[in-house]
Scaffold this active site. Structure first.
Site, PDB file in Angstrom:
ATOM      1  N   ILE A   1      -3.431 -53.206  42.561  1.00 30.61           N
ATOM      2  CA  ILE A   1      -3.660 -54.028  43.757  1.00 30.61           C
ATOM      3  C   ILE A   1      -2.978 -55.385  43.600  1.00 30.61           C
ATOM      4  O   ILE A   1      -2.400 -55.924  44.534  1.00 30.61           O
ATOM      5  CB  ILE A   1      -5.177 -54.193  44.013  1.00 30.61           C
ATOM      6  CG1 ILE A   1      -5.780 -52.879  44.461  1.00 30.61           C
ATOM      7  CG2 ILE A   1      -5.439 -55.251  45.081  1.00 30.61           C
ATOM      8  CD1 ILE A   1      -7.284 -52.888  44.531  1.00 30.61           C
ATOM      9  N   ASP A   2      -3.034 -55.896  42.376  1.00 30.31           N
ATOM     10  CA  ASP A   2      -2.423 -57.206  42.126  1.00 30.31           C
ATOM     11  C   ASP A   2      -0.914 -57.142  41.969  1.00 30.31           C
ATOM     12  O   ASP A   2      -0.265 -58.190  41.872  1.00 30.31           O
ATOM     13  CB  ASP A   2      -3.031 -57.835  40.872  1.00 30.31           C
ATOM     14  CG  ASP A   2      -4.259 -58.645  41.212  1.00 30.31           C
ATOM     15  OD1 ASP A   2      -4.437 -58.921  42.400  1.00 30.31           O
ATOM     16  OD2 ASP A   2      -5.017 -58.990  40.304  1.00 30.31           O
TER      17      ASP A   2
END
Lengths: 90, 153
Positions: free
Chosen positions: A65-66
């Site tokens: 996600i990052d």
């Protein structure tokens, strides 16, 4: 003089762009992490014995996600320290 | 009296079982995260070296070095995150979540710091190669998902 004005304009718009890259990237990452963490807590409350397995998956998915945010930070640093748009002036 | 003694014995046995389960759970977690990171790191190294080779062919030595710096900054960031998780004690869901978020924060800080240092200190930097190596390495880190819940070590 005209070149100076052009340079200032490019730098100003680049600054806005850098802010947007980091800000929107952080917003998206925060929303994604919030959804995933709430799902993790939900799953852990239903089946506490699954916490160790879920934890590994959550760690890796946090990284995914990052990923967009980290790539955005890299791009923003590129525009901040080695701006390719400034080559128009030279 | 005998019933009370029996109750106490059963209670202490239950506590022992809970303690053993807790220790087992901590060990299981460490193995799972270790496995996942090992697999992800393997893929990250493979992809980074491949990108380095491609950039060396098409962009020269500076592009290759930039690409490998980008890839390894993501790898080191992930390792810093794993180090943060390794020594925690709390096994509740909230404790696990806080530890994971702290690890992610450490990872982002380490990667950002490394990128800052690279941009500031490396004069022959090829920015697109750095971003390419970084992006490939970060995106492929999800490959470790295959190792979680898998019995192979």
């Amino acid at each position: 003089m005209e070149n100076m004005a052009l340079l200032a304009q490019i730098q100003a718009f680049t600054g806005i762009g850098i802010g947007l890259i980091i800000g929107l990237g952080a917003l998206g990452a925060c929303i994604g992490i919030g959804i995933m963490c709430s799902s993790f807590l939900d799953g852990a409350a239903r089946q506490p014995e699954m916490i160790p397995v879920l934890q590994g998956k959550v760690f890796l998915l946090l990284g995914l996600i990052d990923a967009s945010f980290i790539i955005g930070v890299g791009l923003a640093m590129m525009f901040a320290f080695a701006n390719p748009l400034l080559s128009v002036i030279h | 009296m005998a019933d009370r003694i029996n109750d106490n014995v059963v209670y202490s046995e239950t506590l022992e079982v809970q303690e053993v389960n807790k220790i087992k759970s901590v060990d299981e977690t460490k193995i799972t995260i270790k496995q996942a990171f090992k697999k992800a790191a393997t893929w990250q190294i493979i992809v980074t070296v491949s990108f380095c080779f491609l950039y060396f062919l098409f962009g020269g030595i500076n592009a290759a070095i930039s690409s490998i710096l980008g890839g390894f900054s993501a790898l080191l960031g992930g390792y810093a995150g794993v180090l943060m998780i390794r020594n925690r004690v709390d096994q509740s869901a909230g404790g696990v979540l806080i530890a994971l978020l702290k690890a992610e924060l450490t990872k982002i800080m380490v990667i950002s710091l490394q990128l800052l240092l690279i941009f500031k200190l490396y004069n022959g930097l090829v920015p697109m190669a750095l971003i390419g190596g970084l992006a490939a390495s970060v995106l492929v880190s999800g490959a470790g998902l295959g190792a979680v819940g898998n019995n192979k070590k």
